[in-house]
Design a protein around this motif. Structure first.
Motif, PDB file in Angstrom:
ATOM      1  N   ILE A  21       8.435  -2.246  -3.982  1.00  0.00           N
ATOM      2  CA  ILE A  21       7.945  -3.330  -3.129  1.00  0.00           C
ATOM      3  C   ILE A  21       7.265  -4.396  -3.967  1.00  0.00           C
ATOM      4  O   ILE A  21       7.520  -5.594  -3.802  1.00  0.00           O
ATOM      5  CB  ILE A  21       7.001  -2.779  -2.038  1.00  0.00           C
ATOM      6  CG1 ILE A  21       7.806  -1.969  -1.018  1.00  0.00           C
ATOM      7  CG2 ILE A  21       6.234  -3.904  -1.352  1.00  0.00           C
ATOM      8  CD1 ILE A  21       6.962  -1.122  -0.088  1.00  0.00           C
ATOM      9  N   ASN A  22       6.398  -3.963  -4.901  1.00  0.00           N
ATOM     10  CA  ASN A  22       5.662  -4.930  -5.724  1.00  0.00           C
ATOM     11  C   ASN A  22       6.539  -5.677  -6.723  1.00  0.00           C
ATOM     12  O   ASN A  22       6.325  -6.871  -6.949  1.00  0.00           O
ATOM     13  CB  ASN A  22       4.545  -4.235  -6.506  1.00  0.00           C
ATOM     14  CG  ASN A  22       3.358  -3.894  -5.638  1.00  0.00           C
ATOM     15  OD1 ASN A  22       2.963  -2.734  -5.578  1.00  0.00           O
ATOM     16  ND2 ASN A  22       2.792  -4.866  -4.955  1.00  0.00           N
ATOM     17  N   ARG A  29      11.241 -12.059  -1.915  1.00  0.00           N
ATOM     18  CA  ARG A  29      10.769 -12.856  -0.775  1.00  0.00           C
ATOM     19  C   ARG A  29      10.288 -14.230  -1.205  1.00  0.00           C
ATOM     20  O   ARG A  29      10.346 -15.182  -0.431  1.00  0.00           O
ATOM     21  CB  ARG A  29       9.599 -12.144  -0.081  1.00  0.00           C
ATOM     22  CG  ARG A  29       9.969 -11.102   0.895  1.00  0.00           C
ATOM     23  CD  ARG A  29       8.783 -10.726   1.759  1.00  0.00           C
ATOM     24  NE  ARG A  29       7.857  -9.829   1.111  1.00  0.00           N
ATOM     25  CZ  ARG A  29       7.835  -8.514   1.278  1.00  0.00           C
ATOM     26  NH1 ARG A  29       8.697  -7.934   2.082  1.00  0.00           N
ATOM     27  NH2 ARG A  29       6.961  -7.764   0.653  1.00  0.00           N
ATOM     28  N   ARG A  30       9.764 -14.324  -2.402  1.00  0.00           N
ATOM     29  CA  ARG A  30       9.205 -15.599  -2.867  1.00  0.00           C
ATOM     30  C   ARG A  30      10.233 -16.721  -2.887  1.00  0.00           C
ATOM     31  O   ARG A  30       9.869 -17.888  -2.837  1.00  0.00           O
ATOM     32  CB  ARG A  30       8.606 -15.432  -4.249  1.00  0.00           C
ATOM     33  CG  ARG A  30       7.330 -14.644  -4.254  1.00  0.00           C
ATOM     34  CD  ARG A  30       6.729 -14.592  -5.646  1.00  0.00           C
ATOM     35  NE  ARG A  30       5.510 -13.821  -5.632  1.00  0.00           N
ATOM     36  CZ  ARG A  30       5.279 -12.759  -6.396  1.00  0.00           C
ATOM     37  NH1 ARG A  30       6.186 -12.358  -7.258  1.00  0.00           N
ATOM     38  NH2 ARG A  30       4.136 -12.121  -6.307  1.00  0.00           N
ATOM     39  N   ALA A  48       8.452   0.508   6.006  1.00  0.00           N
ATOM     40  CA  ALA A  48       7.781   0.903   4.763  1.00  0.00           C
ATOM     41  C   ALA A  48       6.476   1.633   5.061  1.00  0.00           C
ATOM     42  O   ALA A  48       6.132   2.603   4.383  1.00  0.00           O
ATOM     43  CB  ALA A  48       7.523  -0.329   3.903  1.00  0.00           C
ATOM     44  N   TYR A  49       5.765   1.183   6.074  1.00  0.00           N
ATOM     45  CA  TYR A  49       4.499   1.816   6.435  1.00  0.00           C
ATOM     46  C   TYR A  49       4.701   3.274   6.822  1.00  0.00           C
ATOM     47  O   TYR A  49       4.005   4.163   6.328  1.00  0.00           O
ATOM     48  CB  TYR A  49       3.846   1.040   7.587  1.00  0.00           C
ATOM     49  CG  TYR A  49       2.600   1.708   8.117  1.00  0.00           C
ATOM     50  CD1 TYR A  49       1.394   1.606   7.439  1.00  0.00           C
ATOM     51  CD2 TYR A  49       2.641   2.469   9.281  1.00  0.00           C
ATOM     52  CE1 TYR A  49       0.255   2.237   7.914  1.00  0.00           C
ATOM     53  CE2 TYR A  49       1.515   3.095   9.763  1.00  0.00           C
ATOM     54  CZ  TYR A  49       0.317   2.975   9.080  1.00  0.00           C
ATOM     55  OH  TYR A  49      -0.792   3.601   9.544  1.00  0.00           O
ATOM     56  N   ARG A  50       5.660   3.518   7.695  1.00  0.00           N
ATOM     57  CA  ARG A  50       5.914   4.890   8.133  1.00  0.00           C
ATOM     58  C   ARG A  50       6.322   5.784   6.957  1.00  0.00           C
ATOM     59  O   ARG A  50       5.869   6.924   6.840  1.00  0.00           O
ATOM     60  CB  ARG A  50       6.982   4.923   9.227  1.00  0.00           C
ATOM     61  CG  ARG A  50       6.487   4.453  10.571  1.00  0.00           C
ATOM     62  CD  ARG A  50       7.498   4.688  11.675  1.00  0.00           C
ATOM     63  NE  ARG A  50       8.793   4.070  11.458  1.00  0.00           N
ATOM     64  CZ  ARG A  50       9.111   2.836  11.826  1.00  0.00           C
ATOM     65  NH1 ARG A  50       8.221   2.074  12.437  1.00  0.00           N
ATOM     66  NH2 ARG A  50      10.310   2.357  11.608  1.00  0.00           N
ATOM     67  N   LEU A 121      -0.927  -8.255  -3.814  1.00  0.00           N
ATOM     68  CA  LEU A 121      -1.941  -7.810  -4.770  1.00  0.00           C
ATOM     69  C   LEU A 121      -2.669  -6.563  -4.255  1.00  0.00           C
ATOM     70  O   LEU A 121      -2.912  -5.623  -5.013  1.00  0.00           O
ATOM     71  CB  LEU A 121      -2.949  -8.930  -5.044  1.00  0.00           C
ATOM     72  CG  LEU A 121      -2.430 -10.086  -5.896  1.00  0.00           C
ATOM     73  CD1 LEU A 121      -3.460 -11.215  -5.952  1.00  0.00           C
ATOM     74  CD2 LEU A 121      -2.079  -9.615  -7.297  1.00  0.00           C
ATOM     75  N   LEU A 122      -2.999  -6.564  -2.976  1.00  0.00           N
ATOM     76  CA  LEU A 122      -3.641  -5.384  -2.397  1.00  0.00           C
ATOM     77  C   LEU A 122      -2.710  -4.177  -2.428  1.00  0.00           C
ATOM     78  O   LEU A 122      -3.133  -3.050  -2.680  1.00  0.00           O
ATOM     79  CB  LEU A 122      -4.093  -5.677  -0.965  1.00  0.00           C
ATOM     80  CG  LEU A 122      -5.246  -6.664  -0.820  1.00  0.00           C
ATOM     81  CD1 LEU A 122      -5.425  -7.068   0.642  1.00  0.00           C
ATOM     82  CD2 LEU A 122      -6.526  -6.089  -1.394  1.00  0.00           C
ATOM     83  N   HIS A 123      -1.440  -4.422  -2.188  1.00  0.00           N
ATOM     84  CA  HIS A 123      -0.460  -3.336  -2.218  1.00  0.00           C
ATOM     85  C   HIS A 123      -0.339  -2.752  -3.621  1.00  0.00           C
ATOM     86  O   HIS A 123      -0.060  -1.557  -3.779  1.00  0.00           O
ATOM     87  CB  HIS A 123       0.903  -3.827  -1.715  1.00  0.00           C
ATOM     88  CG  HIS A 123       1.857  -2.718  -1.465  1.00  0.00           C
ATOM     89  ND1 HIS A 123       2.672  -2.210  -2.439  1.00  0.00           N
ATOM     90  CD2 HIS A 123       2.107  -1.992  -0.353  1.00  0.00           C
ATOM     91  CE1 HIS A 123       3.400  -1.232  -1.938  1.00  0.00           C
ATOM     92  NE2 HIS A 123       3.075  -1.076  -0.669  1.00  0.00           N
TER      93      HIS A 123
END
Length: 141
Positions: A21-22, A29-30, A48-50, A121-123
């Motif tokens: 993802i990172n 996506r950018r 992705a969360y699940r 960044l948090l991810h």
């Protein structure tokens, strides 16, 4: 199969997905317009969360089982790094997730893009926690 090996496999899968993802999904996506970038995130996020949430819980659970059976503190440490993903998510990432989920792709702008960059960044913190869990589980084995 040994509980420690299961914990390692789960957290390796978690870390690989988080790293993907990172390093792959978010950079791709950018290249999209602000609204398209948000819409892609909104479509991807629930899946992705699940997936990542269940892997982190599994790493925690099997890490604790491995610690109990093997008596190694590194398994406990790895389990704590695994579950720390939930803490980081709910304390720091979830407020950003709620803003992004509620946002309208038709009105997305530079502020939306900046919020998505903050989310990435948090991810990355989650990716790091997953890597630390993998290192602990691997060392314990």
């Amino acid at each position: 199969m040994e509980f420690g090996a299961i914990a390692l496999a789960l957290m390796a899968a978690f870390t690989g997905a988080a790293l993907y993802i990172n390093l792959v999904e978010h950079p791709a996506r950018r290249g999209l317009l602000d609204g398209e970038m948000l819409a892609q995130w909104q479509a991807s996020y629930p899946r992705a969360y699940r997936m990542q949430a269940s892997l982190a819980v599994g790493g925690f659970f099997f890490g604790l089982l491995a610690a109990y059976w093997a008596g190694k503190a590194l398994f406990v440490t790895g389990a704590l790094f695994s579950i720390a993903n939930w803490v980081v998510t709910y304390r720091f990432i979830m407020p950003v997730n709620r803003q992004l989920t509620a946002a309208d792709p038709d009105t997305a702008d530079a502020a939306t893009r900046a919020l998505l960059e903050k989310w990435n960044l948090l991810h990355a913190i989650r990716t790091g926690l997953g890597l630390l869990a993998v290192i602990c589980f691997f060392a314990a084995l």
